[in-house]
Motif scaffolding. Structure first.
Motif, PDB file in Angstrom:
ATOM      1  N   ASN A   1     -33.326  65.286  17.682  1.00 24.70           N
ATOM      2  CA  ASN A   1     -34.181  64.200  17.194  1.00 24.70           C
ATOM      3  C   ASN A   1     -34.535  63.236  18.307  1.00 24.70           C
ATOM      4  N   SER A   2     -33.572  62.991  19.207  1.00 23.71           N
ATOM      5  CA  SER A   2     -33.816  62.098  20.337  1.00 23.71           C
ATOM      6  C   SER A   2     -34.955  62.624  21.208  1.00 23.71           C
TER       7      SER A   2
ATOM      8  N   GLN B   1     -38.266  62.102  19.433  1.00 27.08           N
ATOM      9  CA  GLN B   1     -38.706  60.708  19.504  1.00 27.08           C
ATOM     10  C   GLN B   1     -39.296  60.378  20.872  1.00 27.08           C
TER      11      GLN B   1
ATOM     12  N   HIS C   1     -42.596  63.240  20.979  1.00 25.54           N
ATOM     13  CA  HIS C   1     -43.430  63.401  19.789  1.00 25.54           C
ATOM     14  C   HIS C   1     -43.978  64.819  19.663  1.00 25.54           C
TER      15      HIS C   1
END
Length: 272
Positions: free
Chosen positions: A57-58, A61, A64
């Motif tokens: 997820n990092s 983020q 994108h």
């Protein structure tokens, strides 16, 4: 193509060797993109899966762009955690096992680690013996165990004998020794006396001049060992010996260790 960079994760509930191999085989078909790869093995609990997802997820983020995630996780509850909107997920077990179950008419055992674990102890210990053998019989250190070998690789220095021997041992349990053809051996076209009793076990490796010169120059720049004339003389002499004594040989210049190893197995029909 605007995007030239993607994050890739290889996740497994065991070593991840299979996941890495299959995933990389797919990625090599896509040129012009830089893949930033991360390997996360032994994801065998929901907690470990959650920790892996934090990393994934990092990256999402930051860029994108959906990270590409290859998984081989047997437990469906764990692997389902990676079925998220922000992940492009390829699961090897889920892709292939249902089809095999349908074809074979039985359900899969759903036991992880079958391909790289110690499910066959005899096979495992044969592989360990082969690794030990290759280490002890590397670079012509000793010939006393040559009779036990499955193959003896010969060639000049830096053609890939040692890594090929170890790859054959680690992956196929093949006892591979290697003998370097050095200056004294190359002064004549005779087969070194040490190798005469084992002619049927010999397999030669050779290499293109520019490639050998580059490898040796990186190792010992400016040395006679790396001099292009030395390289040329050694290659010619070694190939003459191989041809005269009917030793099959292979040019390693544009082949990976994996390709060299498989070619040797096929060419002289080694038993894995």
């Amino acid at each position: 193509m605007e995007n030239k960079f993607r994050n890739v994760f290889f996740i497994s509930d065991r070593t991840g060797i299979t996941t890495e191999a299959l995933g990389n085989a797919l990625l090599t078909q896509f040129t012009g993109i830089t893949f930033k790869k991360e390997y996360i093995p032994f994801v065998d609990s929901e907690n470990k899966a959650t920790q892996a997802l934090i990393k994934i997820n990092s990256r999402f983020q930051q860029t994108h762009e959906k990270p590409i995630v290859f998984t081989s996780i047997m437990n469906p509850e764990i692997r389902n955690k990676f079925k998220l909107e922000y992940i492009f997920h390829i699961d090897f077990f889920e892709t292939y096992i249902p089809s095999l179950e349908g074809e074979l008419g039985i359900l899969a055992s759903n036991v992880s680690g079958m391909s790289h674990g110690m499910t066959d102890e005899d096979k495992y210990y044969r592989r360990m013996d082969a690794i030990d053998f290759s280490l002890k019989n590397d670079d012509g250190v000793s010939a006393k165990n040559y009779a036990e070998s499955d193959v003896i690789l010969v060639g000049v220095s830096r053609v890939g004998k040692t890594p090929t021997c170890l790859y054959l041992a680690v992956n196929y349990g093949i006892k591979a020794a290697n003998y370097p053809l050095v200056e004294n051996d190359l002064k004549t076209d005779k087969l070194p006396a040490l190798l005469l009793p084992y002619h049927e076990k010999l397999f030669g490796l050779t290499i293109e001049l520019d490639r050998l010169h580059s490898i040796r120059s990186h190792r010992l720049p400016g040395s006679e060992y790396a001099d292009i004339k030395t390289c040329q003389t050694e290659i010619i002499a070694a190939e003459n010996i191989m041809r005269k004594h009917n030793i099959p040989f292979l040019n390693t210049s544009k082949k990976s260790i994996e390709e060299i190893s498989v070619a040797i197995i096929q060419l002289i029909k080694l038993v894995r």
